[in-house]
Design a protein around this motif. Structure first.
Motif, mmCIF file in Angstrom:
data_model
loop_
_atom_site.group_PDB
_atom_site.id
_atom_site.type_symbol
_atom_site.label_atom_id
_atom_site.label_comp_id
_atom_site.label_asym_id
_atom_site.label_seq_id
_atom_site.Cartn_x
_atom_site.Cartn_y
_atom_site.Cartn_z
ATOM 1 N N ILE A 1 -6.431 -9.734 12.892
ATOM 2 C CA ILE A 1 -6.233 -8.326 12.526
ATOM 3 C C ILE A 1 -5.196 -8.211 11.418
ATOM 4 N N ASN A 2 -4.114 -8.960 11.567
ATOM 5 C CA ASN A 2 -3.064 -8.929 10.547
ATOM 6 C C ASN A 2 -3.586 -9.401 9.197
ATOM 7 N N LYS A 3 -4.410 -10.450 9.215
ATOM 8 C CA LYS A 3 -4.951 -10.979 7.963
ATOM 9 C C LYS A 3 -5.833 -9.949 7.265
ATOM 10 N N VAL A 4 -6.722 -9.302 8.033
ATOM 11 C CA VAL A 4 -7.635 -8.320 7.448
ATOM 12 C C VAL A 4 -6.859 -7.095 6.956
ATOM 13 N N THR A 5 -5.906 -6.630 7.757
ATOM 14 C CA THR A 5 -5.091 -5.482 7.349
ATOM 15 C C THR A 5 -4.350 -5.779 6.054
ATOM 16 N N ASN A 6 -3.758 -6.973 5.988
ATOM 17 C CA ASN A 6 -3.035 -7.374 4.781
ATOM 18 C C ASN A 6 -3.974 -7.452 3.585
ATOM 19 N N GLN A 7 -5.177 -7.984 3.809
ATOM 20 C CA GLN A 7 -6.155 -8.124 2.726
ATOM 21 C C GLN A 7 -6.503 -6.758 2.130
ATOM 22 N N TYR A 8 -6.785 -5.775 3.002
ATOM 23 C CA TYR A 8 -7.192 -4.465 2.504
ATOM 24 C C TYR A 8 -5.999 -3.656 1.975
ATOM 25 N N ASP A 9 -4.819 -3.892 2.510
ATOM 26 C CA ASP A 9 -3.627 -3.266 1.932
ATOM 27 C C ASP A 9 -3.479 -3.680 0.473
ATOM 28 N N ARG A 10 -3.691 -4.965 0.194
ATOM 29 C CA ARG A 10 -3.537 -5.459 -1.172
ATOM 30 C C ARG A 10 -4.703 -5.026 -2.067
ATOM 31 N N LEU A 11 -5.912 -4.869 -1.488
ATOM 32 C CA LEU A 11 -7.049 -4.379 -2.271
ATOM 33 C C LEU A 11 -6.816 -2.941 -2.752
ATOM 34 N N ASN A 12 -6.068 -2.161 -1.982
ATOM 35 C CA ASN A 12 -5.814 -0.766 -2.340
ATOM 36 C C ASN A 12 -4.774 -0.607 -3.444
ATOM 37 N N LEU A 13 -3.950 -1.613 -3.661
ATOM 38 C CA LEU A 13 -2.838 -1.478 -4.608
ATOM 39 C C LEU A 13 -3.293 -1.110 -6.023
ATOM 40 N N PRO A 14 -4.364 -1.726 -6.573
ATOM 41 C CA PRO A 14 -4.811 -1.310 -7.913
ATOM 42 C C PRO A 14 -5.260 0.156 -7.957
ATOM 43 N N ILE A 15 -5.813 0.657 -6.864
ATOM 44 C CA ILE A 15 -6.221 2.063 -6.810
ATOM 45 C C ILE A 15 -4.995 2.964 -6.941
ATOM 46 N N TYR A 16 -3.943 2.632 -6.199
ATOM 47 C CA TYR A 16 -2.723 3.436 -6.270
ATOM 48 C C TYR A 16 -2.108 3.378 -7.660
#
Length: 332
Positions: free
Chosen positions: A48-63
């Motif tokens: 869960i931590n790995k997937v959460t971290n992965q998608y947190d970082r995927l969102n950074l370019p959007i922000y």
């Protein structure tokens, strides 16, 4: 494995030892199954931590793309304006190209924070905090790979309060834990007489010999949103006395609440907050909110269940941490 889980296992072992022999034998076998299940839980938590971290970082370019528009660094592109026809009338359509210019949205992040329920409660009547936050230019997040560590970054325009152009707070986690054990913050370089995290208080001091009294000024800590940039450290708990440990835990709870507000609401849902709307948090619906209103007099244990989306998704680890009351920044 957390100290809480180790303590729970020790309690189970102690209880098993008190059983009659026949029951004890069966309990030991069941305890073996329990430990296998706990191992799977730990593996699940890690995934869960790995997937959460992965998608947190995927969102950074959007922000970052959002910030470019907010700061007036570029005009919205055709893809971003694909649905524009739904929001303009025929007359306005003719003016779109003229109006689509690269201009910053004035006090965008200030308005976002003003409309954040938690931040408003933290600084609800502290005008000094809000005066400083008017200079907030940009909010950024950083997520590290392969761990839960993250950083909240606030960028400021030049102002009369401090010389820093960016204030950072990094939260550090132990493996598979959902609450941080340490933080590292930017030291705020306050300008002379502008430190709003301190205040002067005057106390009467009496001379025991002469009986004469005088007023003595003393500098003490003041409530402020900017106390968020003070640090806590729970990595050396054995070296802390009970009072200092409680102080560090309170800081952790207060500051992590603020940080998760940035992670879950302020940055990803900044437009809704800018418009004066309250974003929905995954895992809580209207019925949940009504239940909360109907149970205002519930125990502290019930209050502990009201956690952010992020804390819910992180599993049960660290769940025994008491959530501190939201700090209020009273006007000095």
């Amino acid at each position: 494995m957390s100290d809480h889980e180790n303590s729970n296992i020790d309690e189970v072992i102690a209880k098993i030892k008190t059983l009659p022999l026949a029951q004890r034998v069966h309990a030991v076998a069941l305890f073996h199954s329990l430990k296998r299940k706990q191992k799977y839980d730990e593996e699940l938590q890690e995934e869960i931590n790995k997937v959460t971290n992965q998608y947190d970082r995927l969102n950074l370019p959007i922000y970052e793309q959002q910030n470019e528009i907010i700061l007036g660094q570029r005009i919205p592109n055709g893809v971003e304006l694909a649905d524009l026809a739904k929001y303009v009338n025929d007359t306005e359509t003719q003016e779109v190209n003229e109006k689509n210019v690269a201009e910053p949205l004035s006090e965008y992040w200030y308005k976002v924070l003003k409309n954040s329920t938690l931040i408003s409660e933290v600084c609800h009547d502290n005008e000094k905090d809000w005066e400083v936050l008017k200079f907030l230019q940009k909010v950024e997040l950083e997520h590290e790979e392969n761990n839960n560590n993250f950083t909240v970054k606030l960028r400021f325009l030049p102002n009369e309060y401090f010389t820093n152009d960016v204030l950072k707070k990094r939260f550090i986690f132990e493996k598979n834990e959902d609450t941080p054990v340490k933080s590292e913050s930017t030291h705020i370089n306050w300008k002379e007489g502008k430190n709003i995290t301190q205040k002067k208080v005057s106390k009467k001091q009496k001379n025991k010999k002469t009986g004469a009294s005088r007023n003595v000024d003393k500098v003490v800590d003041a409530d402020s949103f900017f106390n968020f940039f003070k640090d806590f450290d729970l990595t050396n708990q054995k070296e802390l006395d009970e009072e200092e440990l409680q102080k560090q835990e309170d800081l952790m709870n207060e500051h992590f609440d603020i940080a998760t507000e940035f992670l879950d609401s302020i940055v990803p849902s900044s437009l809704e907050l800018y418009l004066g709307l309250q974003p929905e948090i995954d895992g809580m619906d209207e019925d949940d909110e009504e239940d909360d209103d109907d149970n205002d007099e519930d125990t502290d244990d019930e209050d502990d269940k009201k956690k952010s989306k992020r804390k819910k998704s992180s599993g049960s680890k660290g769940g025994d941490n008491k959530k501190a009351e939201k700090p209020e920044c009273k006007q000095q």
